[in-house]
Every structure is written in C-alpha cells, then in structure tokens.
Design an enzyme around this catalytic site. Structure first.
Site, PDB file in Angstrom:
ATOM      1  CE  LYS A  48      13.462  64.547  39.399  1.00  0.00           C
ATOM      2  NZ  LYS A  48      13.252  65.690  40.289  1.00  0.00           N
ATOM      3  CD  GLN A  92      11.788  65.996  43.574  1.00  0.00           C
ATOM      4  OE1 GLN A  92      12.730  65.441  43.036  1.00  0.00           O
ATOM      5  NE2 GLN A  92      10.811  66.569  42.880  1.00  0.00           N
ATOM      6  CG  ASP A 117      16.934  70.220  39.872  1.00  0.00           C
ATOM      7  OD1 ASP A 117      16.588  69.589  38.860  1.00  0.00           O
ATOM      8  OD2 ASP A 117      16.422  70.063  41.002  1.00  0.00           O
TER       9      ASP A 117
END
Ligand code: NAP
Length: 283
Positions: A48, A92, A117
């Site tokens: 990322k 995460q 997300d």
C-alpha cells in the site's frame, strides 16, 4: 484451449496513470492503522505504501503495539476522524485476538467520509442502491470489476457469475456490484451443497476461499473467465484457490496468484482515497 492471462499490473498501472494528476491536484493523505506485527499485514502495508509513493500520495502509518487496549484504538480512530489533513484511513485486519470481537465497533467508529476501505455500513449501504452510488466501494470487489472492465469482460449483463465466498469484504459486496451491472449472481460458501454443480454453470467464476486447488478443472465450464482471489502462503510462495495449470487449459481467461487481483485491491484503495478527497472538497 490455453487461457489468456489476466495480469493485475497493467490494470493497476492504468489506474495509477489516471490517478496521479488527481493526486497532484487534490493532495489527499492516506493513513494506515496497524496493530501488532502480523506478517501478512506487514507485506500488505508495504504494498500500500509503495503504491502511494507510485502516485505521489501522502501517507502515514500509525503502528500500535499488539497489546493496545480497545480504548486506545478508539482514541486513534477518533483522532484521525477529527484531523482535517487526513483524507482517509484504514484499520489493517486482522487484529490481535483480544480486539477481534469489537471489529464491527471499530469499523462503525470510522467516519464514513474517510472510510476508504469501504467497510462501514454507510458505504456498504450506498453500494446496495446502484452503480451510481458506489462512491467508496469495498476495495477488492472494486478491483475485480476494474480487472473485468480492463480486459473487455466488463459487460456482465445476463452473465452467470458464481462467487465462492460470502464474506463482508469480498463475496457480499462483489455480488451486489455485479447485480448493479445486471449479472445473474450465485454466492457459494462452506455450507453450499454441490459446489461444483454451481461453479460449472459460471461464465465468470470468482473464488476467494484460501484453499489451494479447491477449484479443479472439472468444476469449470469450458471458456469461463476465472478470477482467483484466494491467497495461501505455502513453502513455495503464495498460491490461489484454483488449480491453475489444469484450469488454464479449459478457461478462456484466468488470473495468476500472485500478480492478479492483489495489485487491484491496493489500486482501488488509492482510488477511493482520491475520491474521498474530491467528495470532501465538494461537500
Ligand atoms: P473469509 O472471511 O475467511 O472468507 C472465506 C470464504 O470462503 C467464506 O465465505 C467461507 O464460507 C468460504 N469457504 C470456506 N471453505 C469453503 C469451501 N470448502 N467451499 C466453499 N466455500 C468455502 O476470508 P476473506 O477475508 O473473505 O478472504 C478470502 C480469501 O481471499 C483469503 O485467501 C484471502 O487471503 C483472500 N483475499 C485476497 C485479496 C486480494 O486482494 N487478492 C483480498 C481479500 C481477501 P463460511 O463463511 O461459510 O465458512
């Protein structure tokens, strides 16, 4: 027949090429919250950060100790919600065992405008309305849609699509996004009776289970497009769910693992961050 290879890199590169000028113009910032040192998370976070750098996007990493308390994690989420310089942030997953049961509460605490997300109820709900409301869609399904569009399979109208996965991050949002595009969608999972009976009907077959060789050649319709989302770490490296060597002889197109859907999940996250900034500025 030998299937054509649906590599993720050219798709991600095309997305980054489109996004780079928007990043320059709007200057968004992505923050990644990591709790503990899960090795898979370490590797995903590296990807990322690499992709942020590739498009020139600002980023920061909130790395919390594995024994961080629930209250401390909520405080970090609240801090990022209130920081006007932070466009979007992600938590995460997975989290350490003592925090797992509260994951829905942590996700609920994220400001939907910063939920890049696409996991909050607000953004999931908007995806349910129609394609026009997929503003911050879940990143992996959005990556799969980008993959299909790039390689000329984007018109799924009337296609039989079978998804093997019913999780909140892959199967459910992907099913909705494909229905938004008029596909006929079947969703399979661990309790599905006669999995092969379903997969054999698929014009487009998506598997995201994490079981190597779950999808064998006899489960695939000749000429199908096969999207392998599954990732299993083995002594020989990362492998998908599909028996790639055998299935490529019967499918018309197939994604590799690694190098298929993975890069597109990351590219979709970057795209969501740019969109979040555009929408915040327009509000
Ligand atoms: P998950 O929540 O564990 O979902 C696994 C799904 O597979 C569930 O729907 C489960 O059904 C189903 N399943 C399990 N065994 C099965 C079987 N024998 N037959 C049919 N279905 C079965 O995991 P996830 O987060 O969705 O991720 C799934 C896989 O995709 C993992 O390998 C993950 O690493 C990978 N992934 C890859 C990317 C990427 O960017 N490439 C992104 C996200 C996830 P039940 O719930 O009924 O058990």
């Amino acid at each position: 027949m030998t299937a054509s290879l649906l590599s993720g890199k050219p798709v991600a590169d095309a997305m980054f090429k489109d996004l780079a000028p928007l990043v320059k113009k709007f200057d968004p910032k992505l923050v990644i919250i990591q709790v503990g040192d899960d090795p898979a998370s370490e590797s995903y976070i590296k990807q990322k950060i690499k992709s942020c750098d590739a498009v020139g996007m600002r980023h920061a990493h909130e790395h919390l100790a594995k024994d961080v308390t629930k209250e401390e994690l909520f405080a970090v989420i609240e801090k990022l919600n209130g920081d006007a310089d932070v466009t979007g942030f992600i938590l995460q997953l997975p989290l350490p065992a003592h925090l797992v049961k509260d994951i829905p509460l942590f996700l609920r605490a994220i400001d939907p405008k910063k939920d890049v997300d696409g996991f909050t109820a607000y953004n999931v709900g908007k995806t349910m309305i129609s394609k026009d409301f997929e503003h911050l869609p879940s990143a992996t399904p959005a990556g799969i849609i980008a993959m299909l569009e790039f390689y000329g399979y984007g018109d799924v109208t009337g296609k039989e699509v079978v998804i093997v996965n019913h999780s909140n991050v892959v199967g459910k949002p992907l099913a909705v996004m494909l229905m938004n595009r008029n596909a006929t969608v079947t969703v399979c999972h661990a309790f599905t009776k006669d999995l092969a009976g379903h997969t054999k009907r698929a014009d487009i077959l998506v598997s995201a289970v994490g079981k190597p060789k779950l999808i064998t050649k006899d489960m695939v319709k000749p000429g199908a497009v096969v999207i392998d989302v599954g990732i299993t770490r083995t002594a020989d490296g990362l492998v998908g769910d599909v028996d790639f060597e055998a299935v490529k002889e019967i499918a018309s197109a197939i994604t590799p693992v690694p190098g298929g859907v993975g890069p597109l999940t990351v590219a979709s996250l970057i795209r969501n961050t740019v969109r979040a900034k555009q929408r915040q500025l327009a509000a």
